[in-house]
Structure formats: C-alpha cells, structure tokens
Design an enzyme around this catalytic site. Structure first.
Site, PDB file in Angstrom:
ATOM      1  N   ASP A 138       0.718  -1.212   0.130  1.00  0.00           N
ATOM      2  CA  ASP A 138       0.232   0.178  -0.001  1.00  0.00           C
ATOM      3  C   ASP A 138       0.740   1.019   0.208  1.00  0.00           C
ATOM      4  OD1 ASP A 138      -2.476   1.626   0.276  1.00  0.00           O
ATOM      5  OD2 ASP A 138      -1.962   1.808   2.272  1.00  0.00           O
ATOM      6  N   ASP A 157      -0.106   5.699   0.801  1.00  0.00           N
ATOM      7  CA  ASP A 157      -0.848   6.611   2.057  1.00  0.00           C
ATOM      8  C   ASP A 157      -1.015   5.705   3.342  1.00  0.00           C
ATOM      9  OD1 ASP A 157      -0.934   8.861   0.690  1.00  0.00           O
ATOM     10  OD2 ASP A 157      -2.968   7.663  -0.094  1.00  0.00           O
TER      11      ASP A 157
END
Length: 288
Positions: free
Chosen positions: A38, A40
């Site tokens: 991922d 953020d």
C-alpha cells in the site's frame, strides 16, 4: 533471527510461523520474491513531529488548486467516513458501499476544481508528504536485486508517482495500481479513469490486474505491506503463491485495533514511522 523483530514496536501472534516463512523465503532466494505494498500511511509517514502527514488525496486537498468551499466539503467527507473506515466493530461488507460513496463524492468534488496537470509537480513539492525513514534503502535494495515492487493504492496515482519521482526512487522495477486522473487535451482534469480503487476493494483490483501477476508467475513468495485490513487482499491475484508474509503498520487507534491486526497480519508495527523492519527482512530474505 532478525534483531529488528525484537523492537518494542513489533508484535507477532505466532513468531514461530514468521520464522518458518522467512526461512523458506530465504532458501528460495530473491528471484522468487515480489513485494506488494500500500502507499498512504504504509510507505509514507503517518505523522511527523506530532502532526499528521498528508495522503495523496490530502496533498491535492491542502493545495492552492482547491477552493476554500471545496476544502470544507472534503473535510466534511473525511469527518463522516474516516471513523467508519477504521471502526473495528463494523464488518467490511457494511463499510464497502460507504467507502465507494466517500471516494466517488471526493473525486467528483476534485473534478469540479478543473485541476491542471502542469501544477501537480509543484503541489507535491510544496506539500508535507514524507516517505518513511529508510525509504531510500527499501526502494534501492529492491531495485538492485531486481525484485518487483507493486504499489497498490486507493490514493491518486498521478500524485503518488510524483511523490516517489521527487524522492528519486521511481525505479524501473516499480509498478503502480491506483486511481489515475483523466485530463482533457488542454491538460485539465475531467474525470478519473477506470474502476474505482478504494480501501476495501483491493481484492477485486488484484484480480483485474491478472496480467501483471502472470508476468511474475515464477515469483511465488510475497512480502505484503499495508496499514489497513483492506490491504490484506492485495496479493489475491498472485499465481502459484507459496509463502506470504504480511506486515501491518498500526498507526492510529492502536489499542482498540491491535487484536484485529494481530489476527490477520503476521507482524504488526505500532506507531513505527520507519522502514527498519521491512528493510531488515528484505536483507535477510535476499541473503545480504
């Protein structure tokens, strides 16, 4: 085995199982490895000096490209939907339609702002976006060892790419699946492309991108990095999966979410703003 795993910020439900997976991955060698992460709050910092760091969406929302009225509306959406996103008492099924609602409304508001593509680099440069400490080693080592890194993000791909480009780590082994902006001929945002990727539909996103995983068929060992329970499905498209080690950053509401993370991630990193553990694991797996 790996000294960094005994840091106070590290928790594991089953250390023996982690050790078995690591040994198996090391024996198989770096040519069988791929990393899926991922972006953020996983590759980027959650906070710095007590202040929250911006996500890809926040970078745009906090910029001069967005009107005050639009900022207020986006803030209202965040105040409404973020508590739902991290609510450990609600099921994913319950959250799904609400996350679609949030992302769709936010994207519609951004489109109304007539954002110009030419301004994105400056907006990123002026933002408070920060990759986690140790990111140079993380990206550099993967590049050096020719290990593919797939960044799978519910953020905005154009902004994400600009962040890693400006950090000097957008190497050829990096591929990004995210929400990309669609600009008209004069370079003004008119829509977002393709299927919406939000925090809880990464499994569908993984399955849509089966061509990517076909190319990596010999890479049956996965190191997965995330910061939400929605990130756990990012490797669902991997073909012939042998081993997967899931590392979860637990950034927020730590006490109430710890158990759900321990139940699903192999290693959890509590309020850890560094890449120390992933870096140590990569060095171990690749025999460095």
């Amino acid at each position: 085995m790996i000294p960094q795993l005994s840091k106070s910020s590290v928790s594991m439900r089953d250390p023996e199982r982690v050790e078995q997976i690591l040994t198996s991955m090391r024996e198989a060698g770096s040519s069988t490895l791929q990393v899926i992460s991922d972006f953020d709050m996983t590759l980027t910092r959650f906070a710095y000096n007590g202040q929250r760091c911006p996500t890809c969406h926040n970078i745009l929302e906090n910029s001069k490209l967005i009107s005050e009225d639009c900022k207020a509306k986006l803030q209202k959406l965040l105040d409404t939907y973020y508590p739902i996103e991290i609510d450990s008492t609600r099921s994913v099924e319950e959250k799904l339609p609400l996350m679609v609602e949030w992302w769709t409304k936010a994207h519609d508001l951004l489109v109304q702002q007539k954002i110009s593509k030419d301004h994105l680099a400056r907006v990123v440069k002026e933002s408070e976006a920060m990759l986690r400490d140790g990111y140079q080693q993380f990206f550099g080592h993967l590049h050096q060892m020719s290990v593919p890194l797939l960044i799978f993000s519910a953020g905005i791909g154009d902004v994400l790419e600009e962040v890693i480009r400006q950090a000097g780590v957008f190497h050829p082994n990096v591929k990004v699946f995210s929400n990309y902006m669609d600009f008209d001929d004069s370079g003004v945002l008119r829509a977002f492309k393709g299927e919406l990727i939000h925090i809880y539909n990464k499994r569908e996103g993984a399955l849509i991108n089966v061509e990517h995983f076909k190319e990596l068929q010999s890479r049956c060992n996965v190191l997965l990095l995330g910061d939400s329970l929605g990130d756990l499905n990012m490797a669902d498209g991997v073909l012939g999966l042998k081993n997967i080690l899931k590392i979860g950053y637990l950034n927020d509401k730590v006490d109430e979410r710890r158990q759900s993370y321990l139940d699903t991630y192999d290693i959890i990193l509590e309020k850890d703003e560094t890449m120390d553990v992933p870096n140590a694991i990569l060095l171990y797996i690749t025999g460095q």
